[in-house]
Motif scaffolding. Sequence first.
Motif, PDB file in Angstrom:
ATOM      1  N   ASP A 178      32.807   0.281  -7.929  1.00 30.19           N
ATOM      2  CA  ASP A 178      33.019   0.008  -6.518  1.00 30.19           C
ATOM      3  C   ASP A 178      32.167   0.995  -5.722  1.00 30.19           C
ATOM      4  O   ASP A 178      32.616   2.058  -5.329  1.00 30.19           O
ATOM      5  CB  ASP A 178      34.504   0.170  -6.174  1.00 30.19           C
ATOM      6  CG  ASP A 178      34.795  -0.361  -4.791  1.00 30.19           C
ATOM      7  OD1 ASP A 178      33.830  -0.722  -4.091  1.00 30.19           O
ATOM      8  OD2 ASP A 178      35.973  -0.412  -4.419  1.00 30.19           O
ATOM      9  N   TRP A 179      30.919   0.626  -5.490  1.00 31.90           N
ATOM     10  CA  TRP A 179      29.971   1.519  -4.817  1.00 31.90           C
ATOM     11  C   TRP A 179      30.411   1.797  -3.393  1.00 31.90           C
ATOM     12  O   TRP A 179      30.338   2.936  -2.927  1.00 31.90           O
ATOM     13  CB  TRP A 179      28.584   0.876  -4.772  1.00 31.90           C
ATOM     14  CG  TRP A 179      28.013   0.511  -6.086  1.00 31.90           C
ATOM     15  CD1 TRP A 179      28.406  -0.504  -6.908  1.00 31.90           C
ATOM     16  CD2 TRP A 179      26.950   1.176  -6.771  1.00 31.90           C
ATOM     17  NE1 TRP A 179      27.649  -0.504  -8.039  1.00 31.90           N
ATOM     18  CE2 TRP A 179      26.741   0.496  -7.985  1.00 31.90           C
ATOM     19  CE3 TRP A 179      26.140   2.271  -6.458  1.00 31.90           C
ATOM     20  CZ2 TRP A 179      25.769   0.880  -8.887  1.00 31.90           C
ATOM     21  CZ3 TRP A 179      25.170   2.641  -7.359  1.00 31.90           C
ATOM     22  CH2 TRP A 179      24.993   1.967  -8.553  1.00 31.90           C
ATOM     23  N   SER A 180      30.859   0.753  -2.703  1.00 28.19           N
ATOM     24  CA  SER A 180      31.144   0.933  -1.274  1.00 28.19           C
ATOM     25  C   SER A 180      32.337   1.854  -1.069  1.00 28.19           C
ATOM     26  O   SER A 180      32.359   2.653  -0.136  1.00 28.19           O
ATOM     27  CB  SER A 180      31.406  -0.411  -0.616  1.00 28.19           C
ATOM     28  OG  SER A 180      32.497  -1.055  -1.229  1.00 28.19           O
ATOM     29  N   ALA A 181      33.340   1.763  -1.959  1.00 28.28           N
ATOM     30  CA  ALA A 181      34.502   2.633  -1.798  1.00 28.28           C
ATOM     31  C   ALA A 181      34.127   4.085  -2.058  1.00 28.28           C
ATOM     32  O   ALA A 181      34.609   5.000  -1.400  1.00 28.28           O
ATOM     33  CB  ALA A 181      35.611   2.200  -2.759  1.00 28.28           C
ATOM     34  N   ALA A 182      33.248   4.291  -3.033  1.00 28.83           N
ATOM     35  CA  ALA A 182      32.903   5.661  -3.404  1.00 28.83           C
ATOM     36  C   ALA A 182      31.960   6.308  -2.397  1.00 28.83           C
ATOM     37  O   ALA A 182      32.096   7.485  -2.065  1.00 28.83           O
ATOM     38  CB  ALA A 182      32.277   5.662  -4.793  1.00 28.83           C
ATOM     39  N   TYR A 183      30.986   5.563  -1.909  1.00 27.31           N
ATOM     40  CA  TYR A 183      29.947   6.188  -1.085  1.00 27.31           C
ATOM     41  C   TYR A 183      29.740   5.520   0.266  1.00 27.31           C
ATOM     42  O   TYR A 183      28.919   5.974   1.049  1.00 27.31           O
ATOM     43  CB  TYR A 183      28.621   6.187  -1.859  1.00 27.31           C
ATOM     44  CG  TYR A 183      28.740   6.959  -3.138  1.00 27.31           C
ATOM     45  CD1 TYR A 183      28.820   8.351  -3.121  1.00 27.31           C
ATOM     46  CD2 TYR A 183      28.831   6.317  -4.357  1.00 27.31           C
ATOM     47  CE1 TYR A 183      28.969   9.068  -4.289  1.00 27.31           C
ATOM     48  CE2 TYR A 183      28.980   7.027  -5.532  1.00 27.31           C
ATOM     49  CZ  TYR A 183      29.048   8.395  -5.491  1.00 27.31           C
ATOM     50  OH  TYR A 183      29.206   9.102  -6.642  1.00 27.31           O
ATOM     51  N   GLY A 184      30.484   4.434   0.522  1.00 28.60           N
ATOM     52  CA  GLY A 184      30.277   3.708   1.774  1.00 28.60           C
ATOM     53  C   GLY A 184      30.428   4.557   3.020  1.00 28.60           C
ATOM     54  O   GLY A 184      29.507   4.610   3.848  1.00 28.60           O
ATOM     55  N   PRO A 185      31.569   5.262   3.188  1.00 28.83           N
ATOM     56  CA  PRO A 185      31.733   6.048   4.418  1.00 28.83           C
ATOM     57  C   PRO A 185      30.654   7.101   4.599  1.00 28.83           C
ATOM     58  O   PRO A 185      30.145   7.295   5.706  1.00 28.83           O
ATOM     59  CB  PRO A 185      33.113   6.697   4.221  1.00 28.83           C
ATOM     60  CG  PRO A 185      33.806   5.827   3.240  1.00 28.83           C
ATOM     61  CD  PRO A 185      32.751   5.271   2.343  1.00 28.83           C
ATOM     62  N   THR A 186      30.289   7.763   3.524  1.00 27.57           N
ATOM     63  CA  THR A 186      29.261   8.801   3.623  1.00 27.57           C
ATOM     64  C   THR A 186      27.916   8.198   3.998  1.00 27.57           C
ATOM     65  O   THR A 186      27.213   8.705   4.888  1.00 27.57           O
ATOM     66  CB  THR A 186      29.132   9.532   2.273  1.00 27.57           C
ATOM     67  OG1 THR A 186      30.418   9.982   1.891  1.00 27.57           O
ATOM     68  CG2 THR A 186      28.196  10.702   2.368  1.00 27.57           C
ATOM     69  N   LEU A 187      27.562   7.109   3.331  1.00 28.54           N
ATOM     70  CA  LEU A 187      26.247   6.527   3.591  1.00 28.54           C
ATOM     71  C   LEU A 187      26.181   5.858   4.961  1.00 28.54           C
ATOM     72  O   LEU A 187      25.113   5.791   5.560  1.00 28.54           O
ATOM     73  CB  LEU A 187      25.905   5.523   2.484  1.00 28.54           C
ATOM     74  CG  LEU A 187      25.580   6.169   1.140  1.00 28.54           C
ATOM     75  CD1 LEU A 187      25.436   5.125   0.056  1.00 28.54           C
ATOM     76  CD2 LEU A 187      24.314   6.999   1.224  1.00 28.54           C
ATOM     77  N   SER A 188      27.310   5.371   5.445  1.00 33.31           N
ATOM     78  CA  SER A 188      27.319   4.822   6.806  1.00 33.31           C
ATOM     79  C   SER A 188      26.899   5.892   7.801  1.00 33.31           C
ATOM     80  O   SER A 188      26.172   5.628   8.764  1.00 33.31           O
ATOM     81  CB  SER A 188      28.712   4.327   7.175  1.00 33.31           C
ATOM     82  OG  SER A 188      29.032   3.212   6.428  1.00 33.31           O
TER      83      SER A 188
END
Lengths: 401, 691
Positions: free
Chosen positions: B409-419
């Motif tokens: 689950d890429w978005s859960a792991a890094y989504g907030p940071t990358l946003s």
Amino acid sequence: MTTSTESTKSLFDRLRDLVGPRGQVRLRSHRWFTVLLLGASVLLVAGHYTFGEWIFHPKVALWRESAFWWDCCKLVSWPVCFWLFWTMASLGKITSAPVILVAAAIIGLGDWVWYSVSEYLRDRGIGISPDYWDWWTSWAQAVAIGGNVILAIRWFRLFRFYSIQPAGKEIVPQRLSWLKAGLESAVLLLGIGVWLLILVHVGLPQLKANGWTLVEGREWLVRGALKEDFDFLAARGGSQWRRYRLAALLDNLKLADLQRHQFYANLDEPTYQNYILSPQIDVLPLPELDWRLALWEYFHPRVCHLNAPGAAAHIVVRLLRERVGIEPTFGSDAGVLTIWREGFTDEKGFDRIYVAALRSVGIAARLDDKARAEIWNGTNWESAPRPLITSFCNPKVIESN
Amino acid sequence: MKTASERSGLKETDFSFCFPGVFSRRVRYCIPLLLLVGIIAVMVWAKGSGPFKRIELSLKTADGGAVNCLVVLPKPVGKHPVVIYLQGVGGSLLGSGNELRQFAELGLAAVGLEYDQTNQSVFDGQFTALYQYLQQQSWAQSNATAWVGVSLGAQRTLTFAVRHPELQPQLLVRLGGGGVKELDEQFDVQSSQAKHSTLNTKYQTSNGSGQLTLPDAPKPFAAGKSQLTNWIHCSVLLVHGEQDEVFPVADVRRLAEWLRSQGVVVEAHILPGLSHGFGEDREVVMRAVAEYCAARLALPDYTDHLIGCQLNLADRERFNQAMQRAGQRRRELWQAVTAAREPERDTMMNVIGGLEDYDLAHISAAQLKKLVYNAWRARRKYPWCRDTPMKIFERFVANPRTYEEPLEDWSAAYGPTLSRVVKYCHTTSEASDAVWQWMRVRAMEHPTSEMEQPKILSLIRGDCKDFSVAFTGLARTEGLPVRPAWTFWPTIGNDHYWNEVWSVEERRWHAFDTSALNRSYDDAHWMTWVPKSVIQVPTGERGAWNAVADQRWESLTNSIGLFYPSGHVLVRVLDDGKLASGRRVGVQVWLGNGMGGKQADSIKFWEPEVFTIAAAITDQKGEARLVLGQSAEQPYRIFLDARGEPDWQWLAVRSNRTYTLTLETGNHKPFDIKATPPQLSWLKDEIHETR
């Protein structure tokens, strides 16, 4: 009589008593003072946001970015929202503005401390982690939650007083005897112990397998006789187990042990470990190790009355062919669970899942040099029985006129 | 001593004292009611969560009779091909449950019939009523039907097919069946017409079974051929036990030959050692028959009932194929589809259409939903995603797969940071660089240490492939359309991975060497530093995930023409002088004897070896097209991929030129791997010019 009447008042009546005669909410703090406090909170939060954005994007002209202003507006509305919520929830009885201001001040102070620490470390030549400021982003949320917890406690105390405490009733403190205190302590300790055991036996297997969970799982969840097999499994799977919960490894261990003596009275340990216990059958781009439970549940009840590996293999291959079709358009790189769920595979994949099915019921099996399944009959390796039908769509296999 | 009832003040006849005293009388009476409601709810839930939908019905025939039918539909219910299953003598509808289930498991609508086992005419009426019923059902594909008959059921269906040629199915499957009277009569008529009758027929109808003795094939019944073809125009599958004690296997062989001689498509399978009813192997036989029906009939159409579905026919076909492959996981995938709204639902269906087998078997509905909704969030938010063509968006943003990495689950792991990382980016270039910088800093921070978390960051410490996979996952999280790229350096004897990012500003793919820690998005001149032969990128379709490892180059797209001086190659394959389609043509580069080896002071020395780097399949015209990078020091070896010593040729490729080659299947040309290939020093200068 008054006391009795007071005690029978409903919670709604008590809430209504808090409201003035014309229905207006009684505010304790002065309106302008509240506005002042909230304004200061908003400024502090805006400062915190700007500071954070500057830290993450030092080269960006923030004031030119609409995204900056839009998010800033959203963030500074939070203190006002919190104030509105608690004011309404308490009908004006809780003065939340000072708490909000203190929380905002703590956030601002934290910014200063976090930045000072980073500057200090930099001056001392100590590198900071690239995730240093990522960790910091959780600080504001933590403080916001803390502030709200404080306000929630106040709210709870306020309404517990009105709803539970009957007017005029004197609370007499009870004297605690040593015996009772001792018993209660013992019960408490036992309860904690029970909960810890439940946590270890139910919670630990649900965690992903990693260095720590493997060590703790071996210590708490594996019988002494199986520890060697556990070590073998953990070492054989290596880092591949990290994709799975610990329960997958433990299931594999226990189910294999359950079948250990069904077909072989004296099976040597290396054969057992390599050809029954091991969930690895051949090399795949994305290995699947958690197939044993699914296959065991399906095949074991059908062969549990048998003791001869050959006879059981006949039944296994027939049952397997009923569930899994052989179709060349399915790729040969599918793992056992993928094949089982899709219900189709090619010939190579069929032999792979065939070996897995044999291992799941306790028959030592492996792939030979032609990637065909073979079984250990107690004295030597022999070819496993082949399925009656490969496919009616493939005329090469069955006699076709 | 007071009893419990006395203590509570209740009469002995009042059993309510059994309940705790805190319950009022009303609550007490509610408890059984609640229990009843609970039991009903559980039953409804259990019925709903079963893998099949059962419909029991009674149909009225034209002569006023009735026939009981059982329909087993797979879930999710779409529009399915229909299999009508008729059991043998003594069989019943209820006893056919296992067989019907086996058909339904493969996505077929299975229909059982409690038919009249004594009278063919009554059966005809019953079967016609069933046929008419099926024509009206929304779940039935009336133009994709198979009749599967066992023993007497096989006799009945064949007779019906001969009597009612207008109602024939697409597929007629006969298990343990023999000849029928109607065929004999037809045969006799033809025989008398041709005055050449050798057919000796014995038929017994008393118990529904019979023997048909057919002449040794082939028989010259040219006069009757067209007539019989009018009677049986569907494909026929005959399955028979070798030890069949009711219908001898020789009869079935002769029947098959005779039907075939009449122009009917017949497949006959004689199963060694099996008796009339197939014994213990009956279920295996039924499964194989079900697989045959599923392969020969049309795919189930799951999109038929979806309101507002905007997918075109090709995309619907892709989705239906994926659903068919998903097997037990069909319901999970369908759950994700039905839980989504447009336009996310169409994207989800297209994503499912391209999922790898591993993903079809493992991805959850929640994961799929999150993946697609996150992709659409990015599309609505970011300019680099908003203007991306929908096909590229669906295959290279919403798709969870790069190569063979675990589903994470890429978005859960890094989504907030990358946003936050791409928050102030306005172009594809800025966003790509921001994500790459973020990854690069962390890669430099933890170059060798082993991370505990088995997630994406653990990839950012491996080789170029790991970096490429990590960048793909991270960038897609923020809506960047990214695909991994693989290339081969013929002069170095090594391969390399990087990425291609779809640039909405340039409207084309942009090469980005994300695995090199010192080459940003706009640093493009590295592309021509080292000679390249091909750049293979995934198509976003199933099978691409391990195509590089398996050297299935035809499953990939070669994008070298976009970035490197290249030439076009047209290969024609001749088979006995005629252009042959479906032949695989491979391309190899030759290494060794000084190329990138010890003489060139290279770090790596490769033993003389040829590497396959590209392949193509000849089309209907017998032509295969390839794009190859400008030859460096050695020519390419173009060969026919076949056993033995197939035809091959050297080919030196110059930029912007088209070459035509012809390979012949009958031409055997040995290739000596140790022989020195031709040297091409003349191309070096051109390469330098292009830098």
